[in-house]
Design an enzyme around this catalytic site. Structure first.
Site, short mmCIF file in Angstrom:
data_model
loop_
_atom_site.label_atom_id
_atom_site.label_comp_id
_atom_site.label_asym_id
_atom_site.label_seq_id
_atom_site.Cartn_x
_atom_site.Cartn_y
_atom_site.Cartn_z
CB CYS A 110 3.63 -0.96 2.57
SG CYS A 110 2.61 -1.47 3.57
CB CYS A 133 -0.78 -0.23 1.22
SG CYS A 133 -0.32 0.03 2.60
#
Length: 75
Positions: free
Chosen positions: A13, A10
């Site tokens: 991340c 995501c």
């Protein structure tokens, strides 16, 4: 040094990974960066919240995006 970014890939991340690369470069550390997206592997590492950061096999952060400065202190 092996730095692992654990998460689904995501936006958070990705941001944590970029901040880790920035911190390692600023500290002059030659590190290998590994992205871990396998849920089973993430759970086996004891991570309950992503994104997470591991340095040489030690979980140092989970559930938040650390700044490059904060990561630098952990390296």
């Amino acid at each position: 040094m092996i730095i692992k970014i654990l998460g689904s890939g995501c936006k958070k991340c990705i941001a944590l990974g970029e901040n880790a690369k920035t911190a390692a470069a600023a500290a002059g550390i030659d590190a290998e960066f590994v992205k871990v997206t396998d849920i089973a592997e993430i759970a086996a590492a004891g991570v309950m919240h992503t994104p997470a950061l591991m340095v040489d096999g030690k979980l140092v952060s989970s559930g938040r995006v650390l700044s490059p400065e904060d990561i630098g202190k952990l390296l």
